[in-house]
Design a protein around this motif. Sequence first.
Motif, mmCIF file in Angstrom:
data_model
loop_
_atom_site.group_PDB
_atom_site.id
_atom_site.type_symbol
_atom_site.label_atom_id
_atom_site.label_comp_id
_atom_site.label_asym_id
_atom_site.label_seq_id
_atom_site.Cartn_x
_atom_site.Cartn_y
_atom_site.Cartn_z
ATOM 1 N N GLY A 140 0.729 -1.383 -0.022
ATOM 2 C CA GLY A 140 0.193 0.000 -0.102
ATOM 3 C C GLY A 140 0.816 1.395 0.103
ATOM 4 N N LYS A 141 0.068 2.278 0.024
ATOM 5 C CA LYS A 141 0.763 3.687 -0.287
ATOM 6 C C LYS A 141 1.384 3.904 1.395
ATOM 7 C CE LYS A 141 -0.311 8.372 -1.446
ATOM 8 N NZ LYS A 141 -1.336 9.583 -2.021
ATOM 9 N N ALA A 142 2.386 4.674 1.000
ATOM 10 C CA ALA A 142 3.100 5.097 2.497
ATOM 11 C C ALA A 142 2.321 6.201 3.084
ATOM 12 C CB ALA A 142 4.576 5.730 2.232
ATOM 13 N N PRO A 143 2.411 6.157 4.240
ATOM 14 C CA PRO A 143 1.589 7.398 5.104
ATOM 15 C C PRO A 143 2.071 8.691 4.658
ATOM 16 C CG PRO A 143 2.048 5.842 6.806
ATOM 17 C CD PRO A 143 2.948 5.506 5.292
ATOM 18 N N TYR A 144 1.166 9.726 4.695
ATOM 19 C CA TYR A 144 1.694 11.225 4.351
ATOM 20 C C TYR A 144 2.825 11.659 5.204
ATOM 21 C CZ TYR A 144 1.352 16.191 3.492
ATOM 22 O OH TYR A 144 1.753 17.340 2.824
ATOM 23 N N TYR A 146 5.849 10.275 4.371
ATOM 24 C CA TYR A 146 7.161 9.519 3.981
ATOM 25 C C TYR A 146 6.753 8.896 2.648
ATOM 26 C CZ TYR A 146 8.145 8.594 8.800
ATOM 27 O OH TYR A 146 8.515 8.642 10.367
ATOM 28 N N ARG A 147 7.775 8.304 2.069
ATOM 29 C CA ARG A 147 7.859 7.648 0.765
ATOM 30 C C ARG A 147 8.407 6.056 0.976
ATOM 31 N NH1 ARG A 147 11.460 9.052 -2.415
ATOM 32 N NH2 ARG A 147 12.681 10.617 -1.033
ATOM 33 N N ARG A 148 7.920 5.503 0.211
ATOM 34 C CA ARG A 148 8.434 4.039 0.293
ATOM 35 C C ARG A 148 9.812 3.890 -0.331
ATOM 36 N NH1 ARG A 148 4.328 0.325 0.946
ATOM 37 N NH2 ARG A 148 5.997 -1.418 0.737
ATOM 38 N N TYR A 153 10.412 2.571 5.041
ATOM 39 C CA TYR A 153 9.768 4.013 4.870
ATOM 40 C C TYR A 153 11.082 5.005 4.921
ATOM 41 C CZ TYR A 153 5.134 2.268 5.290
ATOM 42 O OH TYR A 153 4.063 1.191 4.953
ATOM 43 N N ASP A 156 9.595 11.929 3.479
ATOM 44 C CA ASP A 156 9.620 12.872 2.399
ATOM 45 C C ASP A 156 9.652 14.265 2.993
ATOM 46 O OD1 ASP A 156 8.172 14.535 0.748
ATOM 47 O OD2 ASP A 156 6.550 13.280 -0.003
#
Length: 437
Positions: A140-144, A146-148, A153, A156
């Motif tokens: 799934g998408k990383a939490p706001y 962060y980036r994968r 993680y 960002d």
Amino acid sequence: MKIIAYSYSDPLLEPTPDSSIWGWELDQIYQDLGKRLELRQLINDCRVDPVDYLLIRRLEELGDSVQEVSDRLAELEALGVQLIATEQPYTSSQQGQEPSITNLRADLLKLLQEIQHQQRSRRIRQGHARNRVNALPPPGKAPYGYRRGKDKYILDRTAAPIVKDFFEQFLLYGSLRGAVRYLGQKYGKKISVTTGRRWLTNPVYRGDTAYQNGQVVSNTHIPIISKEEAAQVDRLLRRNSRLPPRSASAPRSLAGLVICQECQSSMLVARVTTPRKDKEYLYLRPILCPKRPKCRAISYEQVLEQTIAGICQDLPRAVAGMNLPQLDAVKNALTKAIAIKQDILAQLPTLTVEGVLDTETAALRAYNLRTEISELQAKLATLPPVNLRSVAQAVSIPQFWLDLSESERRFYFREFICQIEIIRDRASWQIKLIFIF
């Protein structure tokens, strides 16, 4: 008549089943963990010492594919073993019944779709489990914020400061709605209150990774807030949960704390202004008073003055009556348990090099230790701060409260006060402070 049982379980996905699940009097139980060595031993033993019945939970435990399951069934049929699946509508043909293999194949075809589905689901879950053991982020998408990255993680640099500022605003004023409004005003980042609450409780922002099975692995990536800040966030959320929904962000420090002992109604802060004049008057009045005539309103400033005086007088005595040595013992025990598990965790690489543990077992043990450490740290974070006595002494000075703004005073009131009761006596009244501890 000889009856045996066989079970297969993947240690990444499930615990070893208890021997009492079968409900039969068994001659022997074969159990496999991860690899099917015991299954091969079972078949070899059946060649030497014939068996009448073999109990299994589900057919897919006999192999990793439909072909493997079919081959094992054929081997058992050739040995004259009648197989019973306790969790599926399947029982192999009786000994001597013809054509037995044809009957086995027919029954197996009926379960083919279910077996394929179960094995496909198991392969997916095994992949997720291996990711958990290696502390990799879930799908799934990383939490706001962060980036994968490749295996974890990563921050960002554009969004992480916004999340950090959101947490700082919440820690400063203890208001979730206020922190949400702050983001919209300063950064134009509009989020709902529900999203803001998810941010506050999301382990990812604390440097931990949470998985769908509810387990949390600590220290998997760079956190946005420290463990101490995370513990304070949790304390503020627990504190605010005792208040009416919007009182946590109310501008007045007594909002949500005052109750009328006479009618047991919560008291609302009411503002009264004079026409063509800037001066305003604040009162506390019952929201739902059943009495006739209703309990009269009381001056907000007078209640505030008595509350400050009551804290300065009663708080040190209340803290002195707490069993703090016992609290310290609990904290020391939790800290010691965490240190022991961290020491074991540090020894795993050496044990792997020496051949005491294989790589897979060491990785699984490390994962279990990390989740256990996370649970202990969560328990430690729920305990009150150890310097409660010194804090009580510091806030027991009247000038301390008078120098605070209403929002700052609101923060400190809710750290110590559970409720303020207004006790009426004909024309007069007084307050009673009920502390959290």
